[in-house]
Design a protein around this motif. Structure first.
Motif, PDB file in Angstrom:
ATOM      1  N   PHE A   1      -7.627  -8.283  -2.082  1.00  0.00           N
ATOM      2  CA  PHE A   1      -6.300  -8.876  -2.317  1.00  0.00           C
ATOM      3  C   PHE A   1      -5.258  -7.790  -2.532  1.00  0.00           C
ATOM      4  O   PHE A   1      -4.133  -7.874  -2.018  1.00  0.00           O
ATOM      5  CB  PHE A   1      -6.344  -9.805  -3.528  1.00  0.00           C
ATOM      6  CG  PHE A   1      -4.983 -10.198  -4.025  1.00  0.00           C
ATOM      7  CD1 PHE A   1      -4.229 -11.133  -3.349  1.00  0.00           C
ATOM      8  CD2 PHE A   1      -4.441  -9.603  -5.166  1.00  0.00           C
ATOM      9  CE1 PHE A   1      -2.951 -11.487  -3.798  1.00  0.00           C
ATOM     10  CE2 PHE A   1      -3.185  -9.944  -5.622  1.00  0.00           C
ATOM     11  CZ  PHE A   1      -2.436 -10.895  -4.933  1.00  0.00           C
ATOM     12  N   ALA A   2      -5.628  -6.758  -3.312  1.00  0.00           N
ATOM     13  CA  ALA A   2      -4.670  -5.698  -3.617  1.00  0.00           C
ATOM     14  C   ALA A   2      -4.237  -4.961  -2.354  1.00  0.00           C
ATOM     15  O   ALA A   2      -3.061  -4.586  -2.211  1.00  0.00           O
ATOM     16  CB  ALA A   2      -5.277  -4.722  -4.626  1.00  0.00           C
ATOM     17  N   LEU A   3      -5.154  -4.758  -1.415  1.00  0.00           N
ATOM     18  CA  LEU A   3      -4.792  -4.106  -0.160  1.00  0.00           C
ATOM     19  C   LEU A   3      -3.726  -4.902   0.584  1.00  0.00           C
ATOM     20  O   LEU A   3      -2.711  -4.358   1.041  1.00  0.00           O
ATOM     21  CB  LEU A   3      -6.034  -3.947   0.719  1.00  0.00           C
ATOM     22  CG  LEU A   3      -6.919  -2.715   0.489  1.00  0.00           C
ATOM     23  CD1 LEU A   3      -8.133  -2.763   1.400  1.00  0.00           C
ATOM     24  CD2 LEU A   3      -6.124  -1.433   0.704  1.00  0.00           C
ATOM     25  N   VAL A   4      -3.952  -6.217   0.705  1.00  0.00           N
ATOM     26  CA  VAL A   4      -2.998  -7.067   1.417  1.00  0.00           C
ATOM     27  C   VAL A   4      -1.671  -7.121   0.679  1.00  0.00           C
ATOM     28  O   VAL A   4      -0.587  -6.955   1.268  1.00  0.00           O
ATOM     29  CB  VAL A   4      -3.583  -8.476   1.605  1.00  0.00           C
ATOM     30  CG1 VAL A   4      -2.539  -9.409   2.240  1.00  0.00           C
ATOM     31  CG2 VAL A   4      -4.837  -8.430   2.459  1.00  0.00           C
ATOM     32  N   ALA A   5      -1.727  -7.346  -0.650  1.00  0.00           N
ATOM     33  CA  ALA A   5      -0.502  -7.499  -1.432  1.00  0.00           C
ATOM     34  C   ALA A   5       0.318  -6.207  -1.430  1.00  0.00           C
ATOM     35  O   ALA A   5       1.555  -6.239  -1.317  1.00  0.00           O
ATOM     36  CB  ALA A   5      -0.841  -7.906  -2.863  1.00  0.00           C
ATOM     37  N   ALA A   6      -0.368  -5.052  -1.563  1.00  0.00           N
ATOM     38  CA  ALA A   6       0.358  -3.783  -1.585  1.00  0.00           C
ATOM     39  C   ALA A   6       1.007  -3.493  -0.233  1.00  0.00           C
ATOM     40  O   ALA A   6       2.159  -3.039  -0.171  1.00  0.00           O
ATOM     41  CB  ALA A   6      -0.591  -2.661  -1.978  1.00  0.00           C
ATOM     42  N   GLU A   7       0.311  -3.751   0.847  1.00  0.00           N
ATOM     43  CA  GLU A   7       0.876  -3.497   2.183  1.00  0.00           C
ATOM     44  C   GLU A   7       2.074  -4.402   2.453  1.00  0.00           C
ATOM     45  O   GLU A   7       3.084  -3.970   3.025  1.00  0.00           O
ATOM     46  CB  GLU A   7      -0.203  -3.700   3.242  1.00  0.00           C
ATOM     47  CG  GLU A   7      -1.264  -2.605   3.235  1.00  0.00           C
ATOM     48  CD  GLU A   7      -2.379  -2.887   4.224  1.00  0.00           C
ATOM     49  OE1 GLU A   7      -2.359  -3.983   4.845  1.00  0.00           O
ATOM     50  OE2 GLU A   7      -3.275  -2.029   4.371  1.00  0.00           O
ATOM     51  N   VAL A   8       2.005  -5.654   2.046  1.00  0.00           N
ATOM     52  CA  VAL A   8       3.133  -6.571   2.240  1.00  0.00           C
ATOM     53  C   VAL A   8       4.308  -6.135   1.378  1.00  0.00           C
ATOM     54  O   VAL A   8       5.474  -6.147   1.821  1.00  0.00           O
ATOM     55  CB  VAL A   8       2.716  -8.014   1.908  1.00  0.00           C
ATOM     56  CG1 VAL A   8       3.937  -8.941   1.902  1.00  0.00           C
ATOM     57  CG2 VAL A   8       1.688  -8.502   2.910  1.00  0.00           C
ATOM     58  N   ALA A   9       4.037  -5.731   0.109  1.00  0.00           N
ATOM     59  CA  ALA A   9       5.108  -5.313  -0.790  1.00  0.00           C
ATOM     60  C   ALA A   9       5.840  -4.087  -0.249  1.00  0.00           C
ATOM     61  O   ALA A   9       7.064  -3.950  -0.405  1.00  0.00           O
ATOM     62  CB  ALA A   9       4.541  -5.032  -2.180  1.00  0.00           C
ATOM     63  N   VAL A  10       5.086  -3.176   0.379  1.00  0.00           N
ATOM     64  CA  VAL A  10       5.713  -1.973   0.938  1.00  0.00           C
ATOM     65  C   VAL A  10       6.493  -2.301   2.201  1.00  0.00           C
ATOM     66  O   VAL A  10       7.567  -1.727   2.467  1.00  0.00           O
ATOM     67  CB  VAL A  10       4.624  -0.905   1.220  1.00  0.00           C
ATOM     68  CG1 VAL A  10       5.211   0.266   1.987  1.00  0.00           C
ATOM     69  CG2 VAL A  10       4.016  -0.410  -0.089  1.00  0.00           C
ATOM     70  N   ALA A  11       5.976  -3.258   2.994  1.00  0.00           N
ATOM     71  CA  ALA A  11       6.611  -3.583   4.278  1.00  0.00           C
ATOM     72  C   ALA A  11       7.864  -4.431   4.128  1.00  0.00           C
ATOM     73  O   ALA A  11       8.757  -4.389   4.980  1.00  0.00           O
ATOM     74  CB  ALA A  11       5.607  -4.302   5.184  1.00  0.00           C
ATOM     75  N   VAL A  12       7.978  -5.212   3.073  1.00  0.00           N
ATOM     76  CA  VAL A  12       9.150  -6.087   2.885  1.00  0.00           C
ATOM     77  C   VAL A  12      10.382  -5.235   2.594  1.00  0.00           C
ATOM     78  O   VAL A  12      10.323  -4.306   1.765  1.00  0.00           O
ATOM     79  CB  VAL A  12       8.889  -7.084   1.739  1.00  0.00           C
ATOM     80  CG1 VAL A  12      10.170  -7.852   1.400  1.00  0.00           C
ATOM     81  CG2 VAL A  12       7.796  -8.056   2.138  1.00  0.00           C
ATOM     82  N   PRO A  13      11.485  -5.507   3.231  1.00  0.00           N
ATOM     83  CA  PRO A  13      12.721  -4.738   2.963  1.00  0.00           C
ATOM     84  C   PRO A  13      13.127  -4.828   1.500  1.00  0.00           C
ATOM     85  O   PRO A  13      12.980  -5.863   0.850  1.00  0.00           O
ATOM     86  CB  PRO A  13      13.754  -5.397   3.885  1.00  0.00           C
ATOM     87  CG  PRO A  13      12.948  -6.058   4.957  1.00  0.00           C
ATOM     88  CD  PRO A  13      11.679  -6.513   4.301  1.00  0.00           C
ATOM     89  N   GLY A  14      13.664  -3.736   0.992  1.00  0.00           N
ATOM     90  CA  GLY A  14      14.113  -3.697  -0.397  1.00  0.00           C
ATOM     91  C   GLY A  14      13.334  -2.665  -1.179  1.00  0.00           C
ATOM     92  O   GLY A  14      12.498  -1.940  -0.632  1.00  0.00           O
ATOM     93  N   PRO A  15      13.607  -2.582  -2.478  1.00  0.00           N
ATOM     94  CA  PRO A  15      12.918  -1.599  -3.323  1.00  0.00           C
ATOM     95  C   PRO A  15      11.406  -1.852  -3.331  1.00  0.00           C
ATOM     96  O   PRO A  15      10.955  -2.995  -3.458  1.00  0.00           O
ATOM     97  CB  PRO A  15      13.526  -1.816  -4.718  1.00  0.00           C
ATOM     98  CG  PRO A  15      14.816  -2.535  -4.465  1.00  0.00           C
ATOM     99  CD  PRO A  15      14.613  -3.370  -3.236  1.00  0.00           C
ATOM    100  N   THR A  16      10.639  -0.783  -3.203  1.00  0.00           N
ATOM    101  CA  THR A  16       9.181  -0.903  -3.223  1.00  0.00           C
ATOM    102  C   THR A  16       8.678  -0.928  -4.657  1.00  0.00           C
ATOM    103  O   THR A  16       8.977  -0.015  -5.433  1.00  0.00           O
ATOM    104  CB  THR A  16       8.533   0.284  -2.492  1.00  0.00           C
ATOM    105  OG1 THR A  16       9.001   0.295  -1.137  1.00  0.00           O
ATOM    106  CG2 THR A  16       7.020   0.168  -2.511  1.00  0.00           C
ATOM    107  N   PRO A  17       7.953  -1.982  -5.048  1.00  0.00           N
ATOM    108  CA  PRO A  17       7.447  -2.039  -6.438  1.00  0.00           C
ATOM    109  C   PRO A  17       6.356  -0.998  -6.661  1.00  0.00           C
ATOM    110  O   PRO A  17       5.725  -0.508  -5.709  1.00  0.00           O
ATOM    111  CB  PRO A  17       6.900  -3.462  -6.547  1.00  0.00           C
ATOM    112  CG  PRO A  17       6.544  -3.843  -5.148  1.00  0.00           C
ATOM    113  CD  PRO A  17       7.545  -3.158  -4.261  1.00  0.00           C
TER     114      PRO A  17
END
Length: 400
Positions: A89-105
Protein backbone atom coordinates in the motif's frame (compact mmCIF):
# COMPACT_ATOMS: atom_id res chain seq x y z
CA UNK A 1 -12.57 -21.83 55.11
CA UNK A 2 -13.80 -20.81 51.66
CA UNK A 3 -11.15 -20.31 49.04
CA UNK A 4 -11.93 -17.85 46.23
CA UNK A 5 -9.27 -17.89 43.52
CA UNK A 6 -9.10 -15.40 40.68
CA UNK A 7 -10.10 -17.04 37.42
CA UNK A 8 -7.83 -15.07 35.09
CA UNK A 9 -4.41 -15.15 36.74
CA UNK A 10 -3.06 -16.86 33.63
CA UNK A 11 -4.31 -13.94 31.54
CA UNK A 12 -6.58 -16.00 29.27
CA UNK A 13 -9.64 -13.74 29.43
CA UNK A 14 -7.51 -10.59 29.44
CA UNK A 15 -5.59 -11.69 26.36
CA UNK A 16 -8.81 -12.49 24.54
CA UNK A 17 -10.25 -9.08 25.42
CA UNK A 18 -7.08 -7.30 24.29
CA UNK A 19 -7.07 -9.35 21.10
CA UNK A 20 -10.64 -8.29 20.30
CA UNK A 21 -9.80 -4.66 21.08
CA UNK A 22 -6.75 -4.89 18.80
CA UNK A 23 -8.89 -6.33 16.00
CA UNK A 24 -11.37 -3.45 16.27
CA UNK A 25 -8.58 -0.86 16.39
CA UNK A 26 -6.79 -2.34 13.39
CA UNK A 27 -10.01 -2.60 11.36
CA UNK A 28 -10.94 1.02 12.13
CA UNK A 29 -7.56 2.44 11.04
CA UNK A 30 -7.26 0.22 7.97
CA UNK A 31 -10.89 0.74 7.02
CA UNK A 32 -10.61 4.53 7.32
CA UNK A 33 -7.42 4.51 5.23
CA UNK A 34 -9.00 2.32 2.54
CA UNK A 35 -12.09 4.55 2.38
CA UNK A 36 -10.05 7.75 1.99
CA UNK A 37 -7.80 6.12 -0.61
CA UNK A 38 -10.81 4.90 -2.60
CA UNK A 39 -12.36 8.40 -2.56
CA UNK A 40 -9.14 9.78 -4.03
CA UNK A 41 -9.43 7.62 -7.17
CA UNK A 42 -11.91 9.94 -9.00
CA UNK A 43 -10.08 13.02 -7.71
CA UNK A 44 -6.58 11.99 -8.82
CA UNK A 45 -7.48 9.70 -11.70
CA UNK A 46 -5.00 7.08 -10.45
CA UNK A 47 -6.82 3.75 -10.70
CA UNK A 48 -3.80 1.93 -9.32
CA UNK A 49 -4.95 3.05 -5.89
CA UNK A 50 -7.24 0.00 -6.04
CA UNK A 51 -4.12 -2.18 -5.81
CA UNK A 52 -3.16 -0.24 -2.70
CA UNK A 53 -6.61 -0.87 -1.19
CA UNK A 54 -6.18 -4.57 -1.89
CA UNK A 55 -2.80 -4.51 -0.13
CA UNK A 56 -4.50 -2.83 2.84
CA UNK A 57 -6.96 -5.71 3.06
CA UNK A 58 -4.03 -8.13 3.17
CA UNK A 59 -2.51 -6.01 5.93
CA UNK A 60 -5.75 -6.07 7.95
CA UNK A 61 -6.13 -9.85 7.55
CA UNK A 62 -2.56 -10.42 8.72
CA UNK A 63 -3.03 -8.26 11.84
CA UNK A 64 -6.32 -9.95 12.77
CA UNK A 65 -4.87 -13.45 12.39
CA UNK A 66 -1.76 -12.50 14.37
CA UNK A 67 -3.93 -11.20 17.21
CA UNK A 68 -6.20 -14.23 17.36
CA UNK A 69 -3.79 -17.14 16.90
CA UNK A 70 -2.42 -18.69 20.13
CA UNK A 71 0.77 -19.97 18.47
CA UNK A 72 3.68 -17.53 18.50
CA UNK A 73 5.28 -18.88 15.30
CA UNK A 74 2.07 -18.41 13.32
CA UNK A 75 1.68 -14.93 14.83
CA UNK A 76 5.14 -14.01 13.50
CA UNK A 77 4.22 -15.26 10.03
CA UNK A 78 0.92 -13.35 10.00
CA UNK A 79 2.71 -10.21 11.21
CA UNK A 80 5.14 -10.41 8.32
CA UNK A 81 2.19 -10.88 5.94
CA UNK A 82 0.55 -7.76 7.40
CA UNK A 83 3.76 -5.76 7.00
CA UNK A 84 4.12 -6.95 3.39
CA UNK A 85 0.60 -5.72 2.68
CA UNK A 86 1.40 -2.40 4.34
CA UNK A 87 4.52 -2.09 2.18
CA UNK A 88 2.50 -2.71 -0.98
CA UNK A 89 0.00 0.00 0.00
CA UNK A 90 2.79 2.41 0.92
CA UNK A 91 4.43 1.96 -2.48
CA UNK A 92 1.21 2.85 -4.31
CA UNK A 93 0.27 5.69 -1.96
CA UNK A 94 3.75 7.25 -2.03
CA UNK A 95 4.00 7.12 -5.83
CA UNK A 96 0.55 8.70 -6.25
CA UNK A 97 1.36 11.40 -3.65
CA UNK A 98 4.56 12.30 -5.52
CA UNK A 99 2.86 12.25 -8.94
CA UNK A 100 -0.10 14.48 -7.99
CA UNK A 101 0.55 18.17 -8.74
CA UNK A 102 1.25 20.32 -5.71
CA UNK A 103 3.49 20.10 -2.66
CA UNK A 104 4.88 16.61 -2.09
CA UNK A 105 4.04 15.31 1.41
CA UNK A 106 6.75 13.77 3.59
CA UNK A 107 6.87 10.16 4.73
CA UNK A 108 4.76 10.94 7.83
CA UNK A 109 1.79 11.51 5.49
CA UNK A 110 -1.48 10.66 7.27
CA UNK A 111 -2.50 7.99 4.76
CA UNK A 112 0.77 6.20 5.52
CA UNK A 113 0.56 6.68 9.30
CA UNK A 114 -2.94 5.30 9.93
CA UNK A 115 -2.32 1.71 8.82
CA UNK A 116 0.96 1.76 10.73
CA UNK A 117 -1.04 2.06 13.98
CA UNK A 118 -2.88 -1.13 13.02
CA UNK A 119 0.37 -3.09 12.71
CA UNK A 120 1.70 -1.83 16.05
CA UNK A 121 -0.95 -3.75 18.05
CA UNK A 122 -0.03 -7.25 16.83
CA UNK A 123 1.67 -8.16 20.14
CA UNK A 124 -0.86 -6.98 22.73
CA UNK A 125 -2.76 -10.29 22.92
CA UNK A 126 0.31 -12.37 23.86
CA UNK A 127 0.29 -13.90 27.34
CA UNK A 128 3.95 -13.34 28.21
CA UNK A 129 6.04 -10.18 28.28
CA UNK A 130 8.83 -11.55 26.07
CA UNK A 131 6.56 -12.72 23.23
CA UNK A 132 4.45 -9.57 23.40
CA UNK A 133 7.43 -7.21 23.18
CA UNK A 134 9.13 -9.34 20.53
CA UNK A 135 6.07 -9.44 18.28
CA UNK A 136 5.41 -5.73 18.83
CA UNK A 137 9.01 -4.87 17.94
CA UNK A 138 8.77 -7.00 14.81
CA UNK A 139 5.60 -5.16 13.78
CA UNK A 140 7.25 -1.79 14.42
CA UNK A 141 10.45 -2.55 12.50
CA UNK A 142 8.83 -4.36 9.58
CA UNK A 143 5.75 -2.10 9.43
CA UNK A 144 6.72 1.58 9.74
CA UNK A 145 10.22 0.61 8.62
CA UNK A 146 8.94 -0.69 5.29
CA UNK A 147 6.71 2.38 4.93
CA UNK A 148 9.77 4.60 5.21
CA UNK A 149 11.52 2.41 2.63
CA UNK A 150 8.58 2.70 0.22
CA UNK A 151 8.49 6.49 0.70
CA UNK A 152 12.21 6.74 -0.03
CA UNK A 153 11.87 4.58 -3.15
CA UNK A 154 9.11 6.87 -4.44
CA UNK A 155 11.22 9.99 -3.87
CA UNK A 156 9.14 11.27 -0.95
CA UNK A 157 10.97 13.38 1.69
CA UNK A 158 11.68 11.32 4.82
CA UNK A 159 10.47 12.54 8.21
CA UNK A 160 10.13 10.83 11.63
CA UNK A 161 6.54 9.82 12.34
CA UNK A 162 6.25 11.11 15.91
CA UNK A 163 2.70 9.74 16.62
CA UNK A 164 3.75 6.26 15.54
CA UNK A 165 6.91 6.38 17.66
CA UNK A 166 4.95 7.63 20.69
CA UNK A 167 2.28 4.96 20.22
CA UNK A 168 4.89 2.22 20.05
CA UNK A 169 6.50 3.43 23.29
CA UNK A 170 3.10 3.69 25.01
CA UNK A 171 2.12 0.16 23.94
CA UNK A 172 5.39 -1.21 25.32
CA UNK A 173 4.79 0.53 28.66
CA UNK A 174 1.21 -0.76 28.77
CA UNK A 175 2.20 -4.37 28.04
CA UNK A 176 5.02 -4.23 30.60
CA UNK A 177 2.72 -2.89 33.32
CA UNK A 178 0.11 -5.52 32.50
CA UNK A 179 2.67 -8.32 32.64
CA UNK A 180 3.97 -7.11 36.02
CA UNK A 181 0.42 -7.08 37.35
CA UNK A 182 -0.11 -10.66 36.15
CA UNK A 183 3.17 -11.70 37.80
CA UNK A 184 2.09 -10.25 41.14
CA UNK A 185 -1.31 -11.90 40.82
CA UNK A 186 0.34 -15.25 40.08
CA UNK A 187 2.49 -14.94 43.20
CA UNK A 188 -0.57 -14.24 45.30
CA UNK A 189 -2.42 -17.15 43.78
CA UNK A 190 0.50 -19.47 44.49
CA UNK A 191 0.13 -18.63 48.20
CA UNK A 192 -3.60 -19.23 48.02
CA UNK A 193 -3.04 -22.51 46.20
CA UNK A 194 -0.66 -23.63 48.92
CA UNK A 195 -3.26 -22.79 51.57
CA UNK A 196 -5.92 -24.70 49.62
CA UNK A 197 -3.70 -27.77 49.32
CA UNK A 198 -2.86 -27.59 53.03
CA UNK A 199 -6.55 -27.38 53.88
CA UNK A 200 -7.37 -30.32 51.61
CA UNK A 201 -4.56 -32.30 53.27
CA UNK A 202 -5.96 -31.56 56.73
CA UNK A 203 -9.45 -32.61 55.62
CA UNK A 204 -8.10 -35.84 54.10
CA UNK A 205 -6.12 -36.65 57.27
CA UNK A 206 -9.22 -35.99 59.36
CA UNK A 207 -11.30 -38.34 57.23
CA UNK A 208 -8.60 -41.00 57.36
CA UNK A 209 -8.32 -40.75 61.14
CA UNK A 210 -12.08 -40.99 61.55
CA UNK A 211 -12.35 -44.02 59.28
CA UNK A 212 -9.35 -45.68 60.92
CA UNK A 213 -10.82 -45.15 64.40
CA UNK A 214 -14.19 -46.49 63.27
CA UNK A 215 -12.58 -49.54 61.66
CA UNK A 216 -10.51 -50.32 64.78
CA UNK A 217 -13.65 -50.00 66.90
CA UNK A 218 -15.57 -52.35 64.62
CA UNK A 219 -12.82 -54.99 64.68
CA UNK A 220 -10.34 -55.07 67.56
CA UNK A 221 -12.56 -53.55 70.24
CA UNK A 222 -15.49 -55.76 69.36
CA UNK A 223 -13.25 -58.84 69.44
CA UNK A 224 -11.87 -57.81 72.82
CA UNK A 225 -15.40 -57.24 74.11
CA UNK A 226 -16.43 -60.73 73.01
CA UNK A 227 -13.35 -62.27 74.66
CA UNK A 228 -13.98 -60.35 77.89
CA UNK A 229 -17.60 -61.44 78.01
CA UNK A 230 -16.76 -65.11 77.45
CA UNK A 231 -15.87 -67.81 79.94
CA UNK A 232 -12.19 -68.23 80.87
CA UNK A 233 -10.39 -70.83 78.78
CA UNK A 234 -9.37 -71.53 75.19
CA UNK A 235 -11.26 -69.75 72.41
CA UNK A 236 -13.42 -71.86 70.18
CA UNK A 237 -12.72 -72.28 66.45
CA UNK A 238 -15.39 -69.78 65.38
CA UNK A 239 -13.94 -67.00 67.53
CA UNK A 240 -10.41 -67.71 66.32
CA UNK A 241 -11.54 -67.51 62.69
CA UNK A 242 -13.32 -64.19 63.37
CA UNK A 243 -10.21 -62.73 65.01
CA UNK A 244 -7.99 -63.92 62.15
CA UNK A 245 -10.35 -62.33 59.63
CA UNK A 246 -10.38 -59.00 61.47
CA UNK A 247 -6.58 -58.97 61.76
CA UNK A 248 -6.31 -59.64 58.02
CA UNK A 249 -8.74 -56.80 57.32
CA UNK A 250 -6.65 -54.42 59.43
CA UNK A 251 -3.67 -55.17 57.16
CA UNK A 252 -5.68 -54.09 54.09
CA UNK A 253 -5.54 -50.27 54.08
CA UNK A 254 -7.92 -50.09 51.12
CA UNK A 255 -10.82 -50.72 53.49
CA UNK A 256 -9.92 -47.45 55.24
CA UNK A 257 -8.86 -45.38 52.25
CA UNK A 258 -11.80 -46.20 50.00
CA UNK A 259 -14.69 -43.78 50.04
CA UNK A 260 -17.98 -45.56 50.80
CA UNK A 261 -19.98 -45.83 47.62
CA UNK A 262 -17.02 -44.89 45.42
CA UNK A 263 -15.97 -48.40 44.49
CA UNK A 264 -17.03 -49.73 41.13
CA UNK A 265 -18.83 -47.37 38.81
CA UNK A 266 -18.82 -43.71 39.85
CA UNK A 267 -22.21 -43.38 38.17
CA UNK A 268 -23.78 -45.27 41.07
CA UNK A 269 -22.26 -42.78 43.51
CA UNK A 270 -23.94 -39.96 41.57
CA UNK A 271 -27.30 -41.68 41.23
CA UNK A 272 -28.95 -38.99 43.34
CA UNK A 273 -27.31 -36.15 41.38
CA UNK A 274 -29.13 -36.40 38.00
CA UNK A 275 -27.39 -33.44 36.31
CA UNK A 276 -23.96 -35.05 36.69
CA UNK A 277 -24.84 -38.67 35.93
CA UNK A 278 -24.72 -38.20 32.15
CA UNK A 279 -21.29 -36.57 32.04
CA UNK A 280 -19.74 -39.14 34.39
CA UNK A 281 -21.32 -42.03 32.52
CA UNK A 282 -19.94 -40.63 29.27
CA UNK A 283 -16.43 -40.46 30.74
CA UNK A 284 -16.69 -44.04 32.01
CA UNK A 285 -17.87 -45.22 28.60
CA UNK A 286 -14.75 -43.55 27.15
CA UNK A 287 -12.66 -45.85 29.36
CA UNK A 288 -12.07 -43.56 32.34
CA UNK A 289 -12.14 -44.96 35.88
CA UNK A 290 -13.52 -42.35 38.26
CA UNK A 291 -13.47 -41.95 42.01
CA UNK A 292 -16.13 -39.63 43.41
CA UNK A 293 -15.81 -38.31 46.96
CA UNK A 294 -16.94 -35.56 49.26
CA UNK A 295 -20.28 -33.77 49.72
CA UNK A 296 -21.89 -35.12 46.55
CA UNK A 297 -25.46 -34.38 47.67
CA UNK A 298 -24.62 -30.66 48.00
CA UNK A 299 -24.53 -30.42 44.21
CA UNK A 300 -28.32 -30.75 44.16
CA UNK A 301 -28.59 -27.42 46.03
CA UNK A 302 -27.21 -25.49 43.05
CA UNK A 303 -29.42 -23.58 40.65
CA UNK A 304 -30.22 -25.06 37.25
CA UNK A 305 -27.87 -22.65 35.46
CA UNK A 306 -25.02 -23.38 37.88
CA UNK A 307 -25.56 -27.12 37.44
CA UNK A 308 -25.42 -26.84 33.66
CA UNK A 309 -22.24 -24.75 33.75
CA UNK A 310 -20.61 -27.09 36.27
CA UNK A 311 -21.57 -30.11 34.18
CA UNK A 312 -20.05 -28.51 31.08
CA UNK A 313 -16.82 -27.68 32.94
CA UNK A 314 -16.47 -31.15 34.49
CA UNK A 315 -17.11 -32.76 31.10
CA UNK A 316 -14.28 -30.70 29.58
CA UNK A 317 -11.93 -31.64 32.44
CA UNK A 318 -12.68 -35.36 32.05
CA UNK A 319 -12.33 -35.16 28.28
CA UNK A 320 -8.92 -33.54 28.80
CA UNK A 321 -7.92 -36.46 31.03
CA UNK A 322 -8.99 -38.96 28.38
CA UNK A 323 -7.33 -37.11 25.50
CA UNK A 324 -4.09 -35.79 26.99
CA UNK A 325 -3.25 -37.11 30.47
CA UNK A 326 -1.94 -40.54 29.44
CA UNK A 327 -3.81 -42.21 32.32
CA UNK A 328 -7.24 -43.75 32.70
CA UNK A 329 -8.02 -42.76 36.29
CA UNK A 330 -9.37 -39.50 37.67
CA UNK A 331 -11.04 -38.22 40.80
CA UNK A 332 -13.92 -35.81 41.37
CA UNK A 333 -13.98 -34.26 44.84
CA UNK A 334 -16.89 -32.13 46.02
CA UNK A 335 -16.52 -29.70 48.94
CA UNK A 336 -19.47 -27.70 50.23
CA UNK A 337 -18.94 -24.45 52.12
CA UNK A 338 -22.21 -22.47 51.84
CA UNK A 339 -22.92 -20.24 50.04
CA UNK A 340 -20.33 -21.80 47.71
CA UNK A 341 -19.51 -25.24 46.43
CA UNK A 342 -16.11 -26.37 45.15
CA UNK A 343 -15.36 -29.25 42.81
CA UNK A 344 -11.87 -30.51 42.04
CA UNK A 345 -11.16 -32.79 39.08
CA UNK A 346 -7.68 -34.30 39.31
CA UNK A 347 -5.52 -36.91 37.63
CA UNK A 348 -1.99 -38.26 37.97
CA UNK A 349 -1.14 -37.92 34.28
CA UNK A 350 1.61 -36.24 32.31
CA UNK A 351 0.52 -32.70 33.28
CA UNK A 352 1.52 -29.56 31.41
CA UNK A 353 3.10 -26.14 31.91
CA UNK A 354 0.28 -23.79 32.97
CA UNK A 355 2.28 -20.80 31.71
CA UNK A 356 2.18 -22.00 28.12
CA UNK A 357 -0.82 -22.33 25.84
CA UNK A 358 -0.91 -25.29 23.46
CA UNK A 359 -3.54 -26.99 21.36
CA UNK A 360 -4.17 -29.54 24.12
CA UNK A 361 -4.85 -26.89 26.81
CA UNK A 362 -6.96 -24.32 25.00
CA UNK A 363 -10.18 -26.27 25.56
CA UNK A 364 -9.36 -26.85 29.21
CA UNK A 365 -8.69 -23.17 29.79
CA UNK A 366 -11.35 -21.60 27.61
CA UNK A 367 -14.31 -23.93 28.14
CA UNK A 368 -13.81 -24.49 31.87
CA UNK A 369 -13.06 -20.85 32.70
CA UNK A 370 -15.93 -19.56 30.52
CA UNK A 371 -18.43 -22.02 31.98
CA UNK A 372 -17.60 -21.16 35.60
CA UNK A 373 -16.90 -17.43 35.32
CA UNK A 374 -20.19 -16.75 33.52
CA UNK A 375 -22.08 -17.81 36.67
CA UNK A 376 -19.86 -15.79 39.01
CA UNK A 377 -17.48 -18.59 40.01
CA UNK A 378 -13.73 -18.98 39.89
CA UNK A 379 -11.22 -21.52 38.56
CA UNK A 380 -7.67 -22.48 39.44
CA UNK A 381 -5.62 -24.91 37.35
CA UNK A 382 -2.70 -26.64 39.07
CA UNK A 383 -0.39 -28.67 36.86
CA UNK A 384 3.24 -29.42 36.20
CA UNK A 385 4.85 -31.64 33.57
CA UNK A 386 5.01 -35.16 34.97
CA UNK A 387 3.00 -34.27 38.09
CA UNK A 388 -0.61 -34.53 36.95
CA UNK A 389 -3.33 -31.90 36.78
CA UNK A 390 -5.94 -30.59 39.20
CA UNK A 391 -8.73 -28.18 38.26
CA UNK A 392 -10.34 -26.46 41.26
CA UNK A 393 -13.72 -24.84 40.49
CA UNK A 394 -15.83 -22.80 42.93
CA UNK A 395 -19.41 -21.86 42.13
CA UNK A 396 -21.94 -19.81 44.13
CA UNK A 397 -25.52 -20.73 44.90
CA UNK A 398 -25.46 -23.24 47.77
CA UNK A 399 -28.07 -22.45 50.42
CA UNK A 400 -26.87 -21.68 53.92
Amino acid sequence: MTLQIAADVGGVATSRALGKAGVWLACVFVGATALIAALLIPVTGHVEILFGVGALLVCAAGVVLALLTPAFTRAVIFTLVACAGLYGFALVAAEVAVAVPGPTPSSDFVLLSMPEFAVLVVGISRRSLATSLTLGALGFVAGPGLVQLAAWQAGMPLAPDVPVLASFAALNLFVTALWMGRRDAARGTALMSGAALAEEKDVALGRFSHRAATWVHDTVLNDLRVIAAGEPGPLDERQLLAIDRDLANLADTRLILEVPGASGSATRALATVPMLVAVVRGAEQAGLQLRVSGDIQAVNALSASALRSLERAIAECLDNVVQHSGVREAEISVMSSPPELSVMVSDAGVGFDVNETGVDTVGLRMTVVDAIVEIGGSVQIWSRPGAGTAVFMTVPGVAQ
